[in-house]
Design an enzyme around this catalytic site. Structure first.
Site: not given
Length: 345
Positions: A140, A142-143, A176-177, A180, A199
């Site tokens: 989906g 990735m940070e 969200h990413e 992080h 997470e």
């Protein structure tokens, strides 16, 4: 996800961290865009139609946060000025046919950066932040530090065809990413058993962001609906596991709704018990103690407890116990007093 293994030998553990300087060379016609983590220090032309770029990330990180992108991509660029006055260049890269659909993602990124400053006092720490969104990324999002990689569906929005749900999903995942950067990158997990440390906490943060940007009650109803539909059934079946598992055969199997969404609810326990001010005090101490380190869920609990002078040992049991709590509830309505009483047993 495992491309780094084709570059160099490295211990693939989150507690093994290093500072990276990355030089990329490629055919300029085939790969006009060369990206990696950190700030762009140097770029130029080479003989034979090749070119190069040198990227430097001053912050130590585990190899799972390394990223390298080379391709024929186009970009949308904007800037964000942090609360301390630093100008940050923001870029979203896509395949040429998709670039007209990134405007909402860029707006969402800028909102996330400001929200993190306002709510947690956390500023972005580099001069440049890049997002790459491509159709064939097999996860989906990735940070990777300063170079977030997305599948296109979580960045692209077309006003003529995208739904309200699409827009909400893009805003939430972009946030969200980005979040992080502090809860996962600047402070990462000691080992993969601690996955919920980054997470669960970051899901809690992105839920708060989406709630503040839209409707908090509606967002809470949506999140609880996910728990009831997906997490409760997982906790009641043969795949039940605590948010911090004791063992695993393959870590990929633990990217679950329990580790993420139930993990976020455990973080919400701290917030409920300590209040917004107490939770912020705990977060501040957590970063003060552990910036640049790989730590555990117990370290997070200790920071929350110490910052507030509270005994939170009872919360620790949520990390090791699977299952959904069952409560017996009785209610009573007093018509004369117009009061409604709820009791749990």
């Amino acid at each position: 996800a495992e491309g780094f293994r084709g570059i160099t030998c490295f211990l693939d553990r989150p507690d093994v961290m290093a500072r990276y300087t990355t030089r990329i060379e490629a055919d300029a016609a085939k790969y006009p865009v060369l990206l990696s983590n950190g700030n762009l220090k140097e770029e130029g032309q080479l003989e034979g139609g090749r070119h190069y770029a040198v990227w430097e990330d001053p912050f130590p990180k585990p190899c799972y946060l390394f990223a390298l992108v080379a391709g024929d991509l186009v970009k949308k660029e904007d800037t964000y000025t942090t609360s301390s006055g630093k100008a940050v260049t923001l870029r979203i890269y896509t395949q040429p046919a998709n670039i007209s659909q990134v405007d909402f993602a860029m707006v969402s990124l800028k909102k996330a950066m400001k929200w993190d400053e306002d709510v947690y006092g956390l500023e972005y720490d580099l001069d440049l932040f890049n997002i790459v969104a491509v159709d064939d990324f097999n996860m989906g999002a990735m940070e990777n530090k300063s170079l977030n990689i997305f599948n296109s569906r979580l960045v692209l929005a077309d006003p003529d065809s995208s739904t309200d749900g699409d827009y909400a999903r893009i805003e939430g995942v972009v946030g969200h990413e980005y979040f992080h950067n502090w809860t996962g990158n600047r402070v990462t997990c000691r080992d993969w058993f601690q996955l919920t440390l980054k997470e669960g906490l970051t899901v809690f943060r992105d839920q708060g962001f989406s709630a503040d940007m839209n409707s908090a009650p509606v967002k809470r109803i949506e999140d609880v609906a996910v728990l009831r539909a997906s997490q409760f059934s997982e906790d009641a079946g043969p795949m039940a596991h605590p948010i911090r598992p004791d063992s695993y055969i393959k870590m990929d199997n633990f990217y679950t709704v329990t580790v993420y969404e139930k993990g976020a609810e455990v973080i919400r326990l701290y917030h409920t018990l300590l209040g917004a001010e107490g939770f912020r005090k705990g977060m501040d101490l957590y970063f003060q103690r552990h910036d640049g380190q790989a730590v555990t869920c117990d370290d997070f609990l200790a920071a929350m407890a110490d910052a507030n002078g509270e005994d939170l040992s009872g919360v620790g049991r949520w990390y090791s116990q699977a299952g959904t709590p069952k409560l017996t509830v009785t209610t009573a309505y007093d018509a004369a007093k117009k009061s409604f009483t709820i009791q749990t047993h």
